[in-house]
Each structure stands twice: as structure tokens, then as C-alpha cells.
Design a protein around this motif. Structure first.
Motif, PDB file in Angstrom:
ATOM      1  N   HIS A  17       0.952  -1.170   0.059  1.00  0.00           N
ATOM      2  CA  HIS A  17       0.048   0.083  -0.008  1.00  0.00           C
ATOM      3  C   HIS A  17       0.926   1.259  -0.196  1.00  0.00           C
ATOM      4  O   HIS A  17       1.390   1.609   1.082  1.00  0.00           O
ATOM      5  N   HIS A  25      -2.585   6.717  -4.473  1.00  0.00           N
ATOM      6  CA  HIS A  25      -2.084   5.347  -3.795  1.00  0.00           C
ATOM      7  C   HIS A  25      -2.054   4.271  -4.853  1.00  0.00           C
ATOM      8  O   HIS A  25      -2.887   4.386  -5.624  1.00  0.00           O
ATOM      9  N   CYS A 186      -9.044   5.370  -2.195  1.00  0.00           N
ATOM     10  CA  CYS A 186      -8.318   3.963  -2.088  1.00  0.00           C
ATOM     11  C   CYS A 186      -9.141   2.838  -1.052  1.00  0.00           C
ATOM     12  O   CYS A 186      -9.100   3.228  -0.305  1.00  0.00           O
ATOM     13  N   MET A 188      -7.590  -0.024  -0.096  1.00  0.00           N
ATOM     14  CA  MET A 188      -6.649  -0.232   1.036  1.00  0.00           C
ATOM     15  C   MET A 188      -6.785   0.808   2.224  1.00  0.00           C
ATOM     16  O   MET A 188      -6.823   0.344   3.343  1.00  0.00           O
ATOM     17  N   CYS A 189      -7.079   2.053   1.955  1.00  0.00           N
ATOM     18  CA  CYS A 189      -7.251   2.944   3.019  1.00  0.00           C
ATOM     19  C   CYS A 189      -8.628   2.630   3.585  1.00  0.00           C
ATOM     20  O   CYS A 189      -8.974   2.685   4.979  1.00  0.00           O
ATOM     21  N   ALA A 195      -0.732   4.078   3.777  1.00  0.00           N
ATOM     22  CA  ALA A 195       0.038   4.113   2.861  1.00  0.00           C
ATOM     23  C   ALA A 195       1.615   4.393   3.216  1.00  0.00           C
ATOM     24  O   ALA A 195       1.679   5.318   3.971  1.00  0.00           O
TER      25      ALA A 195
HETATM   26 ZN    ZN Z   1      -4.644   3.941   0.217  1.00  0.00          ZN
END
Ligand code: ZN
Length: 202
Positions: A17, A25, A186, A188-189, A195
Motif C-alpha cells: 500500500h 495510492h 483507495c 486499502m485505506c 500508505a
Molecule cells: Zn490508500
């Protein structure tokens, strides 16, 4: 050659990430310097790149790299092509300049070489420095291409972000077109991870 495997084997293609220089990102990141860590492996990559350039009938006198990122790739490509290797560096005013006693003859055929072409901003500044001295930029070259600029032999089309002139060919071993997200979108966020900055300024 399997370029993606060469990058993975060298731990140059990271998964995780990442916070990119653009502020976006991504789940993948190219740590280009890592693929040049072992000179013999680097030479295999630049030999393959040199073959593409020769097969296209490009005549070249000199390889010029924008410092710092492009220097190792440029030096190895010059060795593979058996031509001269020089580099330009930042002039402190937003451009690039030739220093250290390096010279360009009028009409000298120059390839601008980077380790990675993202939008091509540094490569373009290097080309402008060479052209200002009377050199002729005959091609751009990079080991990896992030897919913003079209390289010779790829079906990936040029994106608006690409800064390279469309009338000069770009030779690159492979496209690495990663999905990018703004921090707000994002995934993953959204899962709660943070990140990290993977590059040279981290
Ligand atoms: Zn992210």
C-alpha cells in the motif's frame, strides 16, 4: 526475456500500500534502483533494450541519462550499444544541464535513457538540454514504462499525462500499468491500512 519476473526476482516490483509522489495510492510499486543492484542482471536488461533499438534501425552515437535516477541504466545501455555515456543534471531552475566537461557535437545522435519512464518529465528536460547544444535526440529509452507514454511495440496508448514528444520513439522493455487511487477512493485505506512512501524521498 521475462521482464516482470526479473523485477520480481530483484524485489524491484513491490506489493503493498504505497503513497506515490503524485499523492495517489497504489497496491504495486516499482523500486527501479533494485533491478540495477546486480550489474550482470542489469546488463541482461540493457542488452535486451539495445537489441530492440538496433532492430528498429536506430543509429546512435551517445546515451544521455538524467541524473540521478537514469545514470546506471544509461551507463549500462551505452555499454550494450557500445557507444558513449553521459548524463545531465538539474540546473536548479527547473531544467537540466550538461556539466563536468561532457560535450555534444552538432548533429550527434543521442538516446535519452531512464530507468523508468512515468510521464517522461525528466527525460524531456534532458532532451531539451541536448537539443539546445545542437544534438539530435533520436529516441527515448527506459527499462520500465509506467504506461503513460506509448512505447514501440505496445498496444498501450499514450495518456494525456505523457510529456514526451510523439514524433520520437520510446523503447522500453515492458509496461507496468498499475491501478492508482486518490486517498479518498483507495480501497486499502478503506480497509484501515496506511500508505507508505517507498521511493527515494521516503
Ligand atoms: Zn490508500
Amino acid at each position: 526475456m521475462d521482464v516482470e519476473k526479473a523485477y520480481k526476482d530483484a524485489n524491484a516490483l513491490l506489493e503493498g500500500h504505497f503513497l506515490l509522489a503524485s499523492g495517489n495510492h497504489s497496491a504495486r510499486y516499482l523500486q527501479s534502483a533494485k533491478v540495477l543492484e546486480h550489474p550482470k542482471k542489469a546488463a541482461e536488461l540493457t542488452d535486451a533494450l539495445a537489441k530492440m533499438i538496433r532492430d528498429a534501425g536506430i543509429e546512435v552515437d551517445t546515451v544521455c541519462a538524467p541524473a540521478l535516477g537514469g545514470v546506471l541504466a544509461g551507463y549500462e545501455l551505452a555499454r550494450s550499444l557500445d557507444v558513449r555515456s553521459i548524463f545531465v543534471e538539474k540546473d536548479g531552475k527547473g531544467g537540466m544541464v550538461l556539466r563536468r566537461g561532457f560535450e555534444i557535437k552538432p548533429g550527434e545522435k543521442v538516446i535519452i535513457c531512464e530507468d523508468i519512464i512515468t510521464t517522461g518529465g525528466s527525460a524531456l528536460k534532458a532532451a531539451q538540454a541536448i537539443e539546445a547544444l545542437g544534438g539530435e535526440v533520436v529516441a527515448f529509452a527506459s527499462l520500465a514504462n509506467r504506461g503513460f507514454c506509448k512505447r514501440v511495440g505496445s498496444s498501450v496508448t499514450t495518456k494525456p499525462e505523457c510529456k514526451l514528444p510523439s514524433n520520437i520513439p520510446l523503447f522500453s522493455l515492458a509496461d507496468f500499468t498499475f491501478e492508482m487511487y486518490t486517498p479518498e477512493t483507495c480501497p486499502m485505506c478503506k480497509e484501515g491500512s496506511t500508505a507508505i512512501k517507498p521511493g527515494s524521498k521516503g
